[in-house]
Design a protein around this motif. Structure first.
Motif, PDB file in Angstrom:
ATOM      1  N   LEU A  78      20.841  33.229 -63.532  1.00 14.58           N
ATOM      2  CA  LEU A  78      20.600  34.647 -62.980  1.00 14.58           C
ATOM      3  C   LEU A  78      21.993  35.373 -63.420  1.00 14.58           C
ATOM      4  O   LEU A  78      21.874  36.597 -63.753  1.00 14.58           O
ATOM      5  CB  LEU A  78      20.515  34.546 -61.311  1.00 14.58           C
ATOM      6  CG  LEU A  78      19.192  34.460 -60.937  1.00 14.58           C
ATOM      7  CD1 LEU A  78      19.019  33.993 -59.370  1.00 14.58           C
ATOM      8  CD2 LEU A  78      18.104  35.247 -61.204  1.00 14.58           C
ATOM      9  N   ALA A  79      23.120  35.044 -63.209  1.00 12.07           N
ATOM     10  CA  ALA A  79      24.376  35.488 -63.634  1.00 12.07           C
ATOM     11  C   ALA A  79      24.566  35.676 -65.075  1.00 12.07           C
ATOM     12  O   ALA A  79      24.975  36.752 -65.448  1.00 12.07           O
ATOM     13  CB  ALA A  79      25.645  34.574 -63.283  1.00 12.07           C
ATOM     14  N   LYS A  80      23.908  34.847 -65.934  1.00  8.45           N
ATOM     15  CA  LYS A  80      23.892  35.252 -67.456  1.00  8.45           C
ATOM     16  C   LYS A  80      23.073  36.242 -67.657  1.00  8.45           C
ATOM     17  O   LYS A  80      23.142  36.712 -68.746  1.00  8.45           O
ATOM     18  CB  LYS A  80      23.618  33.699 -68.004  1.00  8.45           C
ATOM     19  CG  LYS A  80      24.428  32.831 -68.146  1.00  8.45           C
ATOM     20  CD  LYS A  80      23.852  31.663 -68.938  1.00  8.45           C
ATOM     21  CE  LYS A  80      24.997  30.588 -68.904  1.00  8.45           C
ATOM     22  NZ  LYS A  80      24.408  29.079 -69.684  1.00  8.45           N
ATOM     23  N   GLU A  81      22.021  36.536 -67.091  1.00 10.05           N
ATOM     24  CA  GLU A  81      21.124  37.669 -67.356  1.00 10.05           C
ATOM     25  C   GLU A  81      21.598  39.070 -67.503  1.00 10.05           C
ATOM     26  O   GLU A  81      21.303  39.659 -68.507  1.00 10.05           O
ATOM     27  CB  GLU A  81      20.074  37.763 -66.281  1.00 10.05           C
ATOM     28  CG  GLU A  81      18.813  36.572 -66.328  1.00 10.05           C
ATOM     29  CD  GLU A  81      17.603  36.789 -65.703  1.00 10.05           C
ATOM     30  OE1 GLU A  81      17.560  38.029 -65.104  1.00 10.05           O
ATOM     31  OE2 GLU A  81      16.865  35.808 -65.588  1.00 10.05           O
ATOM     32  N   ASN A  82      22.732  39.424 -66.788  1.00 11.29           N
ATOM     33  CA  ASN A  82      23.268  40.660 -66.850  1.00 11.29           C
ATOM     34  C   ASN A  82      24.598  40.669 -65.994  1.00 11.29           C
ATOM     35  O   ASN A  82      24.809  39.856 -64.896  1.00 11.29           O
ATOM     36  CB  ASN A  82      22.181  41.889 -66.348  1.00 11.29           C
ATOM     37  CG  ASN A  82      21.609  41.623 -64.979  1.00 11.29           C
ATOM     38  OD1 ASN A  82      22.313  41.534 -64.146  1.00 11.29           O
ATOM     39  ND2 ASN A  82      20.205  41.518 -65.152  1.00 11.29           N
ATOM     40  N   ASP A  83      25.346  41.972 -66.322  1.00  7.99           N
ATOM     41  CA  ASP A  83      26.719  41.853 -65.329  1.00  7.99           C
ATOM     42  C   ASP A  83      26.503  42.268 -64.047  1.00  7.99           C
ATOM     43  O   ASP A  83      27.209  41.795 -63.087  1.00  7.99           O
ATOM     44  CB  ASP A  83      27.651  42.942 -66.327  1.00  7.99           C
ATOM     45  CG  ASP A  83      27.967  42.380 -67.456  1.00  7.99           C
ATOM     46  OD1 ASP A  83      28.103  41.128 -67.569  1.00  7.99           O
ATOM     47  OD2 ASP A  83      28.526  43.096 -68.375  1.00  7.99           O
ATOM     48  N   LYS A  84      25.535  42.975 -63.659  1.00  9.24           N
ATOM     49  CA  LYS A  84      25.284  43.432 -62.442  1.00  9.24           C
ATOM     50  C   LYS A  84      25.087  42.246 -61.584  1.00  9.24           C
ATOM     51  O   LYS A  84      25.334  42.170 -60.398  1.00  9.24           O
ATOM     52  CB  LYS A  84      24.224  44.338 -62.244  1.00  9.24           C
ATOM     53  CG  LYS A  84      24.456  45.799 -62.999  1.00  9.24           C
ATOM     54  CD  LYS A  84      22.929  46.684 -62.629  1.00  9.24           C
ATOM     55  CE  LYS A  84      23.499  47.974 -63.390  1.00  9.24           C
ATOM     56  NZ  LYS A  84      22.356  48.723 -63.055  1.00  9.24           N
ATOM     57  N   ASN A  85      24.258  41.154 -61.810  1.00  9.03           N
ATOM     58  CA  ASN A  85      23.908  40.110 -61.062  1.00  9.03           C
ATOM     59  C   ASN A  85      25.142  39.177 -60.829  1.00  9.03           C
ATOM     60  O   ASN A  85      25.370  38.950 -59.794  1.00  9.03           O
ATOM     61  CB  ASN A  85      23.110  39.291 -62.075  1.00  9.03           C
ATOM     62  CG  ASN A  85      21.682  39.740 -61.794  1.00  9.03           C
ATOM     63  OD1 ASN A  85      21.366  40.649 -61.208  1.00  9.03           O
ATOM     64  ND2 ASN A  85      20.453  39.174 -62.553  1.00  9.03           N
ATOM     65  N   LYS A  86      25.956  39.069 -62.113  1.00 11.24           N
ATOM     66  CA  LYS A  86      27.414  38.296 -62.058  1.00 11.24           C
ATOM     67  C   LYS A  86      28.268  39.083 -60.983  1.00 11.24           C
ATOM     68  O   LYS A  86      28.649  38.260 -60.239  1.00 11.24           O
ATOM     69  CB  LYS A  86      27.999  38.233 -63.280  1.00 11.24           C
ATOM     70  CG  LYS A  86      29.292  37.242 -63.257  1.00 11.24           C
ATOM     71  CD  LYS A  86      29.919  37.535 -64.583  1.00 11.24           C
ATOM     72  CE  LYS A  86      29.141  37.055 -65.880  1.00 11.24           C
ATOM     73  NZ  LYS A  86      29.989  37.328 -67.118  1.00 11.24           N
ATOM     74  N   LYS A  87      28.386  40.326 -60.846  1.00  9.44           N
ATOM     75  CA  LYS A  87      29.167  40.918 -60.103  1.00  9.44           C
ATOM     76  C   LYS A  87      28.519  41.030 -58.543  1.00  9.44           C
ATOM     77  O   LYS A  87      29.588  40.747 -57.505  1.00  9.44           O
ATOM     78  CB  LYS A  87      29.104  42.510 -60.614  1.00  9.44           C
ATOM     79  CG  LYS A  87      30.021  42.787 -61.600  1.00  9.44           C
ATOM     80  CD  LYS A  87      29.942  44.203 -62.052  1.00  9.44           C
ATOM     81  CE  LYS A  87      30.877  44.435 -63.397  1.00  9.44           C
ATOM     82  NZ  LYS A  87      30.840  45.758 -63.879  1.00  9.44           N
ATOM     83  N   CYS A  88      27.372  41.075 -58.326  1.00 12.86           N
ATOM     84  CA  CYS A  88      26.710  40.769 -57.247  1.00 12.86           C
ATOM     85  C   CYS A  88      26.987  39.562 -56.511  1.00 12.86           C
ATOM     86  O   CYS A  88      27.196  39.404 -55.474  1.00 12.86           O
ATOM     87  CB  CYS A  88      24.969  40.983 -57.123  1.00 12.86           C
ATOM     88  SG  CYS A  88      24.310  41.018 -55.733  1.00 12.86           S
ATOM     89  N   ILE A  89      26.848  38.547 -57.375  1.00  9.92           N
ATOM     90  CA  ILE A  89      27.116  37.122 -56.964  1.00  9.92           C
ATOM     91  C   ILE A  89      28.530  37.047 -56.419  1.00  9.92           C
ATOM     92  O   ILE A  89      28.847  36.358 -55.396  1.00  9.92           O
ATOM     93  CB  ILE A  89      26.668  36.005 -57.992  1.00  9.92           C
ATOM     94  CG1 ILE A  89      25.175  35.879 -58.280  1.00  9.92           C
ATOM     95  CG2 ILE A  89      27.164  34.777 -57.653  1.00  9.92           C
ATOM     96  CD1 ILE A  89      24.573  35.059 -59.566  1.00  9.92           C
ATOM     97  N   ALA A  90      29.447  37.754 -57.279  1.00 11.92           N
ATOM     98  CA  ALA A  90      30.873  37.209 -57.115  1.00 11.92           C
ATOM     99  C   ALA A  90      31.494  38.034 -55.781  1.00 11.92           C
ATOM    100  O   ALA A  90      32.159  37.246 -55.042  1.00 11.92           O
ATOM    101  CB  ALA A  90      31.641  37.810 -58.282  1.00 11.92           C
ATOM    102  N   LYS A  91      30.869  38.992 -55.484  1.00 10.01           N
ATOM    103  CA  LYS A  91      31.387  39.895 -54.226  1.00 10.01           C
ATOM    104  C   LYS A  91      30.626  39.570 -53.045  1.00 10.01           C
ATOM    105  O   LYS A  91      31.310  39.749 -51.831  1.00 10.01           O
ATOM    106  CB  LYS A  91      31.090  41.390 -54.577  1.00 10.01           C
ATOM    107  CG  LYS A  91      29.361  41.958 -54.584  1.00 10.01           C
ATOM    108  CD  LYS A  91      29.438  43.430 -54.609  1.00 10.01           C
ATOM    109  CE  LYS A  91      28.088  43.769 -54.338  1.00 10.01           C
ATOM    110  NZ  LYS A  91      27.970  45.230 -54.700  1.00 10.01           N
TER     111      LYS A  91
END
Length: 384
Positions: A78-91
Motif C-alpha cells: 500500500l505504501a508503494k502505491e502512492n506517496d499519500k499512503n506512505k505519509k498516512c502510514i508514517a504519521k
C-alpha cells in the motif's frame, strides 16, 4: 489559367479535409482507452492504518511471526502505491509499532524460540521505506536495544543486498541519535561480524547513500575504540582493521572521491585509525597517504581540512618513528605552502596548533626541498 485555378481549388479542398476531425479515428481511440484496465488505487485513511497497526500488535502479542509478516507485506504494498499512503502510514504511528515489533521478534529469535528471519527482514524493509529519517523516542529506544542491534548486525551479514542496505541505513540513524552516550558503537564492537560487514559494504559499494552510512557507522566504531576503557580489546580490533586492508581502502577512496561527504567521512575514519600505532605504521607504508592528505588540506571543506591536518600531525609528529624522508615527502607535495594558506584563511584553535607544529618541523627541512604551487596562494591576505 483554368488548369491553375483547378489545382489551387483542389489544394484548398485537401487542406479543409485535414482540418476536419476524423470522427472514426477518435471513436477507435475511445474504444481502445476503455479497454485498457486501470488498476485500482487504494487511498488509505487514518482509521484504516490504525486497524492495520492494531492487527500487527495483536499478531505480535501472540508471537505469530508469519501473520505479522503478511500484514507488514500488505502495508509495504500500500505504501508503494502512492506517496499519500506512505505519509498516512508514517504519521499514524507505524514507526513505533514496527520498531517495537522488530525488537520483540529479535529477542525471540536470539532466545531460540523460533524462526523469525522473514518477519524481521520485512519489518526492517517497511521501516526503511516509511520511517526514515528516524522520528519518535519510542522507535529510537526499541531499535537501539541490545537485541535489535544484534539482529541488525546479523542482517548486515546476509547475502541479500536490499537487506544489507536497510540494515546499514538504520544503523546510521540509530547511531546518529545515540552519539551522546556512545552505547551503540560499543554494542556494535561487541557483536562479532559487525566490523567486517561494515567494511564489506564500503569495499563493495551498493550506492552512495550506503557508502556514506557505512563510513559514518565505522567512524563511530573507530572513535569508540580510541577510548582508553579497554586498551587490550582495542588493540585487537585495530589489528583486525589492519588485516582487512582498511587503510589502503580509505586512501584509494580519497584519491578517487569527488564527493565532499564521502571524503569527510573517509578522512574521519582514517583519523581515528591513525590514533593507533598500527594504523600509523600502515599509513606510512602507503605511498599515496601523505600526498592525498596534503591534497585534501584545502578546497574540500572545513571538516576535511581539520581531519587532514590531524592525520598529518599524527603521522609526522606524534609517532617517534618518523624519519626525514617522510618530512621531505610532505614538503615535495606542497604541505608547507598549504599549511601557510590555512593559517592565513583561518581555522579552529586545535587545527591551528597542529598546523603550527607541522610548519615548525617542515621549516627545518624546507631548504632541502622547495615546491610551490602558486594556485594555493590566491587566498592569502598578504604576500608571502
Amino acid at each position: 489559367m483554368i488548369s491553375s485555378w483547378r489545382k489551387s481549388r483542389a489544394a484548398r479542398n485537401a487542406s479543409d479535409k485535414k482540418k476536419k476531425p476524423n470522427n472514426e479515428l477518435n471513436e477507435a481511440r475511445q474504444i481502445r482507452d476503455e479497454r485498457i484496465l486501470v488498476p485500482d488505487r487504494t487511498l488509505l485513511t487514518s482509521n484504516k492504518v490504525s486497524d492495520m497497526l492494531a492487527k500487527i500488535e495483536v499478531a505480535r502479542g501472540r508471537g505469530d511471526g508469519e501473520y505479522c509478516r503478511k500484514l507488514v507485506v500488505d502495508m509495504i504494498a500500500l505504501a508503494k502505491e502512492n506517496d499519500k499512503n506512505k505519509k498516512c502510514i508514517a504519521k499514524n504511528g507505524a514507526g513505533e509499532v514496527l520498531s517495537c515489533s522488530f525488537d520483540f521478534f529479535a529477542s525471540k529469535k536470539f532466545s531460540g524460540e523460533g524462526d523469525f528471519d522473514s518477519v524481521l527482514e520485512e519489518i526492517l524493509s517497511a521501516l526503511t521505506m516509511i520511517s526514515l529519517p528516524l522520528e519518535g523516542e519510542v522507535a529510537k529506544t526499541f531499535l537501539g536495544s541490545a537485541s535489535s542491534v544484534r539482529c541488525i548486525v546479523w542482517l548486515l551479514r546476509r547475502e541479500d543486498l536490499s537487506v544489507r542496505r536497510n540494515a546499514i541505513l538504520w544503523l546510521k540513524e540509530v547511531i546518529s541519535f545515540d552519539q551522546n552516550n556512545n552505547l551503540l558503537p560499543e554494542l556494535l564492537l561487541e557483536n562479532e561480524g559487525a566490523l567486517e560487514a561494515t567494511v564489506k559494504l564500503i569495499k563493495v559499494p551498493i550506492s552512495p547513500a550506503v557508502t556514506n552510512a557505512s563510513l559514518l557507522v565505522m567512524y563511530h566504531m573507530v572513535s569508540q575504540m580510541s577510548t582508553p576503557s579497554s586498551s587490550n580489546t582495542n588493540k585487537t580490533l585495530a589489528n583486525k582493521i589492519m588485516a582487512m586492508g582498511v587503510v589502503e581502502m580509505l586512501v584509494d577512496m580519497l584519491v578517487d572521491s569527488q564527493k565532499t561527504s564521502i571524503s569527510e567521512k573517509a578522512l574521519g575514519v582514517l583519523d581515528g585509525i591513525c590514533s593507533f600505532e598500527q594504523g600509523r605504521d600502515k599509513a606510512y607504508e602507503n605511498a599515496l597517504a601523505i600526498p592525498v592528505l596534503v591534497k585534501k588540506l584545502l578546497r574540500v571543506s572545513e571538516l576535511a581540512t581539520e581531519f587532514s591536518v590531524s592525520i598529518l600531525w599524527k603521522l609526522i609528529i606524534k609517532n617517534g618513528k618518523v624519519g626525514v624522508d617522510n618530512v621531505e615527502e610532505a614538503l615535495q607535495v606542497g604541505a608547507f605552502q598549504k599549511l601557510l594558506v590555512l593559517l592565513q584563511v583561518g581555522c579552529s584553535e586545535r587545527t591551528k596548533e597542529e598546523a603550527t607544529d607541522l610548519l615548525k618541523l617542515l621549516n627545518m627541512h624546507r631548504f632541502k626541498v622547495e615546491c610551490i604551487d602558486s594556485s594555493d596562494f590566491k587566498n592569502l591576505k598578504r604576500t608571502f
